[in-house]
Design a protein around this motif. Structure first.
Motif, PDB file in Angstrom:
ATOM      1  N   ASP A  33      37.030  36.027  54.607  1.00 15.10           N
ATOM      2  CA  ASP A  33      36.820  37.273  55.367  1.00 15.10           C
ATOM      3  C   ASP A  33      36.207  38.384  54.500  1.00 15.10           C
ATOM      4  N   HIS A  34      35.736  38.040  53.323  1.00 12.43           N
ATOM      5  CA  HIS A  34      35.179  39.073  52.432  1.00 12.43           C
ATOM      6  C   HIS A  34      33.833  39.567  52.978  1.00 12.43           C
ATOM      7  N   PRO A  35      33.586  40.892  52.940  1.00 12.10           N
ATOM      8  CA  PRO A  35      32.335  41.428  53.510  1.00 12.10           C
ATOM      9  C   PRO A  35      31.063  40.919  52.826  1.00 12.10           C
ATOM     10  N   PHE A  36      31.144  40.438  51.602  1.00 14.40           N
ATOM     11  CA  PHE A  36      29.931  39.937  50.937  1.00 14.40           C
ATOM     12  C   PHE A  36      29.310  38.761  51.697  1.00 14.40           C
ATOM     13  N   TRP A  37      30.163  37.905  52.304  1.00 13.75           N
ATOM     14  CA  TRP A  37      29.622  36.705  52.955  1.00 13.75           C
ATOM     15  C   TRP A  37      28.571  37.035  54.008  1.00 13.75           C
ATOM     16  N   ALA A  38      28.894  38.042  54.821  1.00 17.23           N
ATOM     17  CA  ALA A  38      28.044  38.307  55.989  1.00 17.23           C
ATOM     18  C   ALA A  38      27.033  39.418  55.735  1.00 17.23           C
ATOM     19  N   LEU A  76      24.436  37.467  43.913  1.00 16.11           N
ATOM     20  CA  LEU A  76      25.711  37.380  43.191  1.00 16.11           C
ATOM     21  C   LEU A  76      26.115  35.927  43.023  1.00 16.11           C
ATOM     22  N   ASP A  77      26.287  35.519  41.778  1.00 15.03           N
ATOM     23  CA  ASP A  77      26.778  34.161  41.527  1.00 15.03           C
ATOM     24  C   ASP A  77      28.253  34.188  41.154  1.00 15.03           C
ATOM     25  N   VAL A  78      28.759  35.383  40.854  1.00 12.12           N
ATOM     26  CA  VAL A  78      30.155  35.502  40.440  1.00 12.12           C
ATOM     27  C   VAL A  78      30.820  36.565  41.308  1.00 12.12           C
ATOM     28  N   THR A  79      32.098  36.361  41.600  1.00  7.81           N
ATOM     29  CA  THR A  79      32.827  37.301  42.455  1.00  7.81           C
ATOM     30  C   THR A  79      34.242  37.448  41.899  1.00  7.81           C
ATOM     31  N   ASP A  80      34.986  38.348  42.490  1.00  4.84           N
ATOM     32  CA  ASP A  80      36.365  38.556  42.074  1.00  4.84           C
ATOM     33  C   ASP A  80      37.208  38.748  43.337  1.00  4.84           C
ATOM     34  N   PRO A  81      38.039  37.784  43.755  1.00  3.91           N
ATOM     35  CA  PRO A  81      38.327  36.545  43.022  1.00  3.91           C
ATOM     36  C   PRO A  81      37.315  35.452  43.333  1.00  3.91           C
ATOM     37  N   GLY A 110      32.595  38.402  37.978  1.00  2.00           N
ATOM     38  CA  GLY A 110      32.878  39.202  39.170  1.00  2.00           C
ATOM     39  C   GLY A 110      33.383  40.601  38.840  1.00  2.00           C
ATOM     40  N   PRO A 111      34.359  40.736  37.916  1.00  2.00           N
ATOM     41  CA  PRO A 111      34.909  42.077  37.654  1.00  2.00           C
ATOM     42  C   PRO A 111      33.946  43.058  36.978  1.00  2.00           C
ATOM     43  N   HIS A 112      32.741  42.644  36.633  1.00  2.00           N
ATOM     44  CA  HIS A 112      31.757  43.646  36.182  1.00  2.00           C
ATOM     45  C   HIS A 112      31.387  44.580  37.320  1.00  2.00           C
ATOM     46  N   PRO A 164      28.165  30.069  44.688  1.00  2.00           N
ATOM     47  CA  PRO A 164      29.549  29.906  44.213  1.00  2.00           C
ATOM     48  C   PRO A 164      29.664  29.578  42.725  1.00  2.00           C
ATOM     49  N   HIS A 165      29.303  30.524  41.863  1.00  2.00           N
ATOM     50  CA  HIS A 165      29.427  30.383  40.402  1.00  2.00           C
ATOM     51  C   HIS A 165      28.809  29.061  39.921  1.00  2.00           C
ATOM     52  N   VAL A 166      27.533  28.936  40.204  1.00  2.00           N
ATOM     53  CA  VAL A 166      26.830  27.705  39.841  1.00  2.00           C
ATOM     54  C   VAL A 166      25.581  27.975  38.988  1.00  2.00           C
TER      55      VAL A 166
END
Ligand SMILES: O=C(O)C(=O)CO
Length: 308
Positions: A257-262, A246-251, A224-226, A270-272
């Protein structure tokens, strides 16, 4: 000679059976057992606590049970302890599957078709041949190379970039920071498979991502932090980028409520992308213990000052 395994107990049963059959000379312990801390020379763990490390006076090698080692707190690890990341065929196979799926999803406009389906809109998009979709991989280690090999049969023009470069048949390889703009300038789909280090943190930022051709898309299967989240969102909203997988996020997990979801142009998992398989991991670890005992280099040993 003893190994302490501190990860998932169900998978640990497979590790234990393989050690019993194939390395009976290495005593295998998990934290539910009574063990003599002074006998433990090898630790197989994901993110061992400082207390655990301090309790093992004769520890020689910390083996990651995953491909990454950025989760280790190097500050609590005495400098003489060697660190080895996991290289086993199951991790590479999973990553090849995921990266191929993501490249094909982007190449075949799945983000647009998902939106069109939601609106019951029949809206075909002109098909671009694979030979006109340039795919670039950042990070040319074991996983980056496996992904490039997996993509070859589709006919995408392939390129790769890493700090030290490499030679891969059929792949245009670029090395070092000075070569980054030229590499990025010709990636229609960019895959990040870099290790997370102080040098690669934030590498997917506006400065770098805006060098991708207009309409390019990214896949982050590194860490995620990349990625500088705000920079991705603004480049998507400005339509400089057309999508992100995106398979990885931070955190992790990503807050609800993170804007990436929508975001309509982001596909999230989810990191799979890939997961260590216990049989391959136990065998890879036994092979490394044998190499270590024979004074040979271990597969995946990390240069601790470099961080990968
Ligand atoms: O193997 C790793 O490092 C992972 O990211 C686990 O999924």
């Amino acid at each position: 000679m003893a190994l302490l395994y501190t990860s998932d107990p169900t998978r640990g049963r497979i590790w234990r059976a393989i050690f019993a059959a194939e390395a009976p000379d290495v005593a295998f312990f998990d934290p539910s057992q009574n063990y003599d801390p002074a006998a433990i020379r090898y630790l197989a763990a994901w993110a061992p606590s400082a207390d655990l490390i301090a309790s093992l006076p004769n520890l020689e090698i910390l083996f990651s049970i995953g491909a990454g080692i950025d989760q280790f707190d190097m500050g609590v690890l005495p400098p003489h302890i060697r660190v080895v990341r996991m290289i086993e065929p199951g991790i590479a196979a999973g990553m090849v599957e995921y990266a191929t799926m993501a490249v094909l999803a982007l190449h075949r406009n799945l983000i647009d078709y998902r939106a069109a389906q939601k609106d019951a809109r029949w809206a075909p998009i002109k098909l671009a041949p694979a030979g006109e979709r340039r795919v670039g991989v950042m990070g040319l280690g074991n996983l980056g190379q496996a992904v490039l090999q997996g993509l070859k049969p589709f006919g995408f023009p392939l390129s790769g970039w890493s700090r030290s470069g490499g030679v891969i048949e059929g792949v245009t390889c670029h090395a070092g920071e000075a070569a980054l703009p030229a590499f990025l300038g010709q990636c229609d789909i960019l895959i990040c498979l870099l290790p997370l280090t102080s040098e690669t943190r934030g590498i997917l930022c506006r400065d770098n991502l805006s060098q991708l051709p207009k309409g390019a898309a990214i896949i982050n299967v590194g860490r995620g932090p990349h990625l500088v989240e705000h920079d991705l969102l603004s480049l998507l909203d400005e339509a400089h980028l057309s999508g992100a997988v995106l398979d990885v996020t931070d955190p992790e997990p990503l807050p609800a409520d993170h804007p990436f979801w929508a975001h309509p142009r982001i596909m999230l998992t989810p990191h799979v992308a890939s997961m260590t398989r216990p049989d391959g991991a136990a065998r890879a670890l036994i092979a490394n213990i044998r190499r270590f005992a024979a004074g040979q280099p271990m597969d995946g040993e990390v240069a601790r000052d470099r961080g990968y």
